[in-house]
Design a protein around this motif. Structure first.
Motif, PDB file in Angstrom:
ATOM      1  N   ASP A  75      44.384  34.641  33.590  1.00  0.00           N
ATOM      2  CA  ASP A  75      44.908  34.219  34.894  1.00  0.00           C
ATOM      3  C   ASP A  75      44.311  34.995  36.057  1.00  0.00           C
ATOM      4  N   LYS A  76      44.416  36.300  35.988  1.00  0.00           N
ATOM      5  CA  LYS A  76      43.978  37.141  37.095  1.00  0.00           C
ATOM      6  C   LYS A  76      42.659  37.844  36.818  1.00  0.00           C
ATOM      7  N   ILE A  77      42.053  37.533  35.689  1.00  0.00           N
ATOM      8  CA  ILE A  77      40.769  38.137  35.335  1.00  0.00           C
ATOM      9  C   ILE A  77      39.740  37.022  35.303  1.00  0.00           C
ATOM     10  N   GLN A  78      38.841  37.038  36.270  1.00  0.00           N
ATOM     11  CA  GLN A  78      37.934  35.920  36.462  1.00  0.00           C
ATOM     12  C   GLN A  78      36.569  36.174  35.852  1.00  0.00           C
ATOM     13  N   GLN A  79      35.838  35.088  35.638  1.00  0.00           N
ATOM     14  CA  GLN A  79      34.500  35.175  35.074  1.00  0.00           C
ATOM     15  C   GLN A  79      33.559  35.916  36.006  1.00  0.00           C
ATOM     16  N   ARG A  80      32.402  36.297  35.468  1.00  0.00           N
ATOM     17  CA  ARG A  80      31.402  37.000  36.279  1.00  0.00           C
ATOM     18  C   ARG A  80      30.025  36.446  35.931  1.00  0.00           C
ATOM     19  N   GLN A  81      29.247  36.116  36.949  1.00  0.00           N
ATOM     20  CA  GLN A  81      27.865  35.668  36.730  1.00  0.00           C
ATOM     21  C   GLN A  81      26.919  36.717  37.280  1.00  0.00           C
ATOM     22  N   LEU A  82      25.941  37.098  36.456  1.00  0.00           N
ATOM     23  CA  LEU A  82      25.016  38.170  36.828  1.00  0.00           C
ATOM     24  C   LEU A  82      23.576  37.734  36.586  1.00  0.00           C
ATOM     25  N   ASP A 122      10.263  55.934  32.620  1.00  0.00           N
ATOM     26  CA  ASP A 122      11.580  55.312  32.608  1.00  0.00           C
ATOM     27  C   ASP A 122      11.542  53.993  33.372  1.00  0.00           C
ATOM     28  N   VAL A 123      12.200  52.998  32.810  1.00  0.00           N
ATOM     29  CA  VAL A 123      12.389  51.723  33.509  1.00  0.00           C
ATOM     30  C   VAL A 123      13.887  51.415  33.469  1.00  0.00           C
ATOM     31  N   PHE A 124      14.302  50.439  34.264  1.00  0.00           N
ATOM     32  CA  PHE A 124      15.735  50.240  34.456  1.00  0.00           C
ATOM     33  C   PHE A 124      16.130  48.771  34.265  1.00  0.00           C
ATOM     34  N   LEU A 125      17.129  48.560  33.429  1.00  0.00           N
ATOM     35  CA  LEU A 125      17.734  47.230  33.309  1.00  0.00           C
ATOM     36  C   LEU A 125      18.844  47.147  34.345  1.00  0.00           C
ATOM     37  N   LYS A 126      18.676  46.221  35.294  1.00  0.00           N
ATOM     38  CA  LYS A 126      19.661  46.071  36.366  1.00  0.00           C
ATOM     39  C   LYS A 126      20.422  44.770  36.207  1.00  0.00           C
ATOM     40  N   LEU A 127      21.726  44.865  36.346  1.00  0.00           N
ATOM     41  CA  LEU A 127      22.581  43.684  36.454  1.00  0.00           C
ATOM     42  C   LEU A 127      22.958  43.536  37.916  1.00  0.00           C
ATOM     43  N   GLU A 128      22.696  42.366  38.479  1.00  0.00           N
ATOM     44  CA  GLU A 128      22.974  42.130  39.896  1.00  0.00           C
ATOM     45  C   GLU A 128      23.864  40.913  40.061  1.00  0.00           C
ATOM     46  N   GLU A 129      24.730  40.955  41.078  1.00  0.00           N
ATOM     47  CA  GLU A 129      25.578  39.793  41.351  1.00  0.00           C
ATOM     48  C   GLU A 129      25.474  39.400  42.816  1.00  0.00           C
ATOM     49  N   SER A 162      22.974  34.773  50.223  1.00  0.00           N
ATOM     50  CA  SER A 162      22.003  34.558  49.146  1.00  0.00           C
ATOM     51  C   SER A 162      21.451  35.895  48.671  1.00  0.00           C
ATOM     52  N   GLN A 163      22.110  36.989  49.063  1.00  0.00           N
ATOM     53  CA  GLN A 163      21.678  38.341  48.698  1.00  0.00           C
ATOM     54  C   GLN A 163      22.436  38.844  47.473  1.00  0.00           C
ATOM     55  N   PHE A 164      21.776  39.746  46.722  1.00  0.00           N
ATOM     56  CA  PHE A 164      22.384  40.297  45.520  1.00  0.00           C
ATOM     57  C   PHE A 164      22.620  41.800  45.672  1.00  0.00           C
ATOM     58  N   LYS A 165      23.643  42.284  44.980  1.00  0.00           N
ATOM     59  CA  LYS A 165      23.916  43.721  44.933  1.00  0.00           C
ATOM     60  C   LYS A 165      23.906  44.163  43.478  1.00  0.00           C
ATOM     61  N   THR A 166      23.586  45.438  43.259  1.00  0.00           N
ATOM     62  CA  THR A 166      23.539  45.956  41.895  1.00  0.00           C
ATOM     63  C   THR A 166      24.951  46.149  41.354  1.00  0.00           C
ATOM     64  N   TYR A 167      25.200  45.566  40.197  1.00  0.00           N
ATOM     65  CA  TYR A 167      26.484  45.733  39.526  1.00  0.00           C
ATOM     66  C   TYR A 167      26.438  46.915  38.563  1.00  0.00           C
ATOM     67  N   LYS A 168      25.362  47.011  37.813  1.00  0.00           N
ATOM     68  CA  LYS A 168      25.255  48.075  36.821  1.00  0.00           C
ATOM     69  C   LYS A 168      23.782  48.251  36.478  1.00  0.00           C
TER      70      LYS A 168
END
Length: 837
Positions: free
Chosen positions: A745-752, A801-808, A814-820
């Motif tokens: 109910d109060k926990i919604q989906q997330r698209q990344l 080192d390289v980085f796996l970024k999850l962005e939403e 139309s801009q994205f921010k880093t989630y993790k």
């Protein structure tokens, strides 16, 4: 050729700039063509000297007599050899000025002489001041020849200096059947560089290369690489480029346009005719792939050859594909069709008693009506309705014969044994005001009662889920036993405060304690008779009020505000529009949410949504067997498809007869209701949308209690990256993602969006769109595994080192921010690992 005035201006400007950095500037005029120009130059603060076998005199003057004076030294012949040049030491420590066109261009661009051959190779490009200035604005000190040529291409293509954006510009141009930009590339000698770079980057080779041929091979290569057993045409960089193109918000419409055109030009539909659909699930190069998958899913549903669970997984997999939105309604229809047929097959429609039937419908049975409504709605909105024609026939038969009729018949058997219209432990609709509203009035708390005409219980269940997705709202769904007959006049009267409901005229108008309840004005009289703190208003009038001024003033004197909304019943009761009743339900959802927000803006926190009655609806044309042969007889006040109202009504086995007292009415008006789901034949009335009877769909009435909290209570699911190995040792790398909570109910989906980047932010892998929307309670069911493919650029970062970024996406932009983000080490053993695959 440039005119003398232009040359003079350029020389004057170039020299002025040079003297800002140098004390001495040497000018050797090999052909003695510039003597007049030299003589005419006026350079404030600069002394002009001519070299004419007077080197020692000049040197003494420059170094001894005037050691701080700036000089322009001109010689009207070629520069002497170093071993014969008595001014060589001064020349080497200062600056040599050149006046041929290429040198002037270099000086305009602040480029050293080492780039002279580049200028000469493309001299026509620099004959335009704007192009020179545009290039100058783009140049950086560390630019190589290839980087400068790239920037020249970007100027000709009016794009950013990035290969992919240059290609977008060229692809846009040829889609419009123009080649102005590419003709300019060839005109200024950049064609060879362009095609050599394309060959090196993407392995495109052709004896006669063209932009369209390259584009065709790009898109076909993307198709071949995304299907099982495909045959690539280019390298993986080409594949990754097209995938990024599809992900690019601004450029994706161009991809869509070209994909549709090439799909037709290449006959892709014929090409994939023999390719199994399960080989295509990872591909989204062409829209026709979705068409083939849709037909396969439809066939699986019709034949019941795949479990609902697998079919839902297949549909979910397509949700993040490029062309999904072109087929969103048909995919939704298929999803609901699969669940609906599965639920009908599993349904237990046995009913032991009125309480058993009511409870089963409230807890589980309503879902089939909800799924049917959703299927019909999306199938009617579907982009290609003919594809669903046979499935819709199957759905209609299953819903009508295997569910609706069976449930209606079983429910009727227990109704036949009822002497009074009441069910133990179930609140009656006539008790609504006493049970739900009066407590607020007693405590002098304000409550808004929204009455949505013909809002079925199943629809209220969906509405509850929509409300819970709104921030700070809580919602609890209850059910009450609707009054019989289940039609608007009686249902609306039952929701008002009263001691007795009666029919005082030979019509269907209901009176509450002697006051007519027909219309908002009369209902307001009934409410105010109970308490001056009550008021009734239509939803339209309520929404017209400005919430922060007029609205707040309006509600000040009242503790109970009844608000009447009517989209569903108004649509369904009209024969010409009854087929749109499910569409009207969606409209009503939006309308009710608007009302809730409006109430909140008036500082309202307590709300109840209820209804006067439900309804039966079958989208297809009804069979003769759906109608009873019964003809009403007696003193008939009102006759409709689902009830007869009057006195001294003649009994008939096709209908169930009720006395007024048995129905809780205050007089002896009689009611006859067709048994099960049958309709009475009425001339001119609609027959698909009906109410007034005693089916569970008509009499299980929702009461949705809603409260607005003061603190935010909405959150999205959290995602963890299950790293496994932290070392990347191959050009394809698998990563697992874990959705920490099920969607609720109060926990919604997330698209990344997920991709690998270098420390400087350079993209070195394909970009994946990931939708985390699992409601599985089993943790394993919420894990998602994804393969990433690295670009050839990744090889340059081996050992780093390289980085796996999850962005939403930032909402509303139309801009994205880093989630993790998580760090990995690039440790591929050999650069050859990045070769084609």
């Amino acid at each position: 050729m440039q005119d003398i005035f232009t040359i003079s201006t350029k020389v004057q400007a170039a020299l002025e700039k040079l003297f800002q950095q140098h004390r001495l500037v040497f000018w050797y005029d090999e052909k003695a063509e510039m003597t007049g120009l030299f003589d005419s130059l006026h350079l404030p603060g600069i002394e002009k000297l001519t070299i004419e076998n007077n080197e020692f005199t000049l040197k003494h003057k420059i170094l001894i007599e005037h050691p701080t004076q700036q000089y322009l030294l001109y010689q009207a012949k070629e520069k002497p050899a170093d071993n014969e040049n008595w001014l060589l030491d001064l020349l080497l420590s200062n600056y040599e000025f050149h006046t041929e066109a290429s040198s002037l261009y270099l000086q305009d661009l602040d480029l050293p002489q080492e780039f002279k051959s580049l200028i000469q190779a493309h001299e026509g490009f620099f004959a335009n001041e704007k192009r020179i200035q545009d290039l100058k604005n783009l140049l950086e000190p560390e630019d190589s020849e290839s980087k400068i040529r790239l920037k020249m291409l970007s100027i000709l293509c009016v794009s950013d200096p990035e290969w992919e954006k240059i290609l977008y510009a060229l692809f846009t141009e040829i889609f419009k059947n123009r080649q102005d930009k590419f003709k300019a590339i060839e005109k200024f000698g950049l064609g060879t560089f362009f095609w050599e770079t394309i060959e090196r980057k993407y392995h495109y080779k052709s004896a006669h290369p063209t932009v369209k041929d390259y584009l065709l091979k790009l898109i076909q290569d993307n198709f071949e690489r995304s299907i099982l057993h495909g045959k690539p045409l280019l390298n993986k960089e080409a594949f990754l480029f097209v995938n990024r193109w599809k992900e690019n918000t601004k450029a994706s419409p161009l991809y869509s346009a070209w994909s549709h055109q090439l799909e037709n030009d290449l006959g892709i539909e014929s090409l994939i005719q023999t390719v199994p659909a399960d080989h295509l699930f990872d591909s989204d190069t062409y829209a026709v792939i979705d068409k083939k998958i849709i037909i396969d899913i439809r066939n699986q549903i019709e034949r019941n050859t795949l479990s609902n669970h697998i079919l839902q997984e297949q549909i979910e997999k397509r949700r993040v594909k490029f062309f999904f939105n072109e087929f969103a309604n048909i995919y939704e229809a298929l999803s609901y069709a699969s669940v609906l047929l599965d639920e009908i097959r599993k349904a237990n429609l046995n009913i032991e008693s009125p309480k058993d039937g009511f409870d089963k419908y409230e807890k589980q049975g309503y879902k089939i009506d909800l799924l049917y409504r959703k299927y019909i709605y999306f199938s009617e909105q579907a982009e290609h309705q003919n594809i669903l024609k046979d499935l819709t026939i199957q759905i209609e038969k299953a819903y009508s014969n295997s569910y609706l009729l069976k449930l209606g018949d079983n429910w009727q058997r227990v109704l036949d044994g009822m002497s009074h219209w009441k069910i133990d432990e179930v609140v009656s609709q006539k008790q609504f005001f006493t049970h739900w509203v009066a407590p607020y009035l007693k405590k002098e708390n304000r409550v808004f009662v929204i009455i949505s005409d013909a809002l079925r219980y199943e629809s209220a269940a969906e509405l509850k889920e929509l409300i819970l997705k709104e921030d700070r709202y809580t919602a609890t769904l209850h059910s009450i036993l609707g009054s019989l007959p289940s039609y608007t006049q009686l249902g609306m009267a039952s929701l008002l405060p009263h001691k007795s409901l009666t029919y005082e005229e030979q019509s269907d108008i209901v009176f509450a304690d002697g006051i007519s309840t027909q219309g908002t004005a009369n209902r307001n009289k009934v409410l105010q008779k109970a308490s001056q703190g009550c008021i009734a208003i239509s939803a339209e009038d309520f929404l017209k009020m400005k919430s922060n001024t007029e609205g707040r003033e309006f509600i000040k004197p009242y503790h109970v505000i009844y608000i009447y909304s009517n989209h569903i019943d108004k649509t369904g009761d009209d024969k010409t529009s009854e087929g749109k009743v499910f569409e009207a339900t969606e409209t009503e959802f939006d309308y009710l949410l608007r009302i809730l927000r409006h109430i909140n803006n008036m500082n309202g926190y307590n709300m109840i949504i209820t209804s006067d009655h439900g309804y039966l609806y079958q989208h297809n044309r009804l069979d003769e067997s759906d109608f009873t042969d019964f003809s009403p007889a007696g003193n008939v006040y009102k006759s409709s498809r689902r009830f007869i109202l009057g006195k001294d009504l003649t009994p008939n086995n096709s209908v169930q007869k009720w006395s007024g007292s048995a129905l809780g009415l205050g007089d002896e008006t009689e009611v006859q209701v067709p048994k099960s789901i049958n309709r009475i034949r009425i001339q001119g009335a609609g027959s698909r949308f009906v109410h007034g009877g005693s089916s569970l769909q008509e009499i299980v009435v929702p009461v949705l209690e809603i409260n607005k909290a003061r603190k935010s209570d909405i959150e999205q699911v959290e995602i963890d990256i299950i790293s496994g190995s932290s070392n990347i040792t191959s050009n394809t790398f698998a990563v697992s993602f874990y959705q920490k909570q099920p969607v609720a109910d109060k926990i919604q989906q997330r698209q990344l969006k997920a991709a690998f980047y270098t420390g400087s932010g350079q993209l070195i892998s394909d970009v994946k769109t990931l939708l985390f929307n699992s409601s599985e309670n089993d943790a394993m069911g919420r894990e998602k595994r994804q393969n990433f493919l690295f670009t050839s650029e990744a090889a340059k970062h081996n050992g780093q080192d390289v980085f796996l970024k999850l962005e939403e996406l930032i909402e509303g932009t139309s801009q994205f921010k880093t989630y993790k983000s998580i760090t990995y080490r690039m440790l591929i053993a050999f650069a050859s690992e990045f070769d084609d695959f």
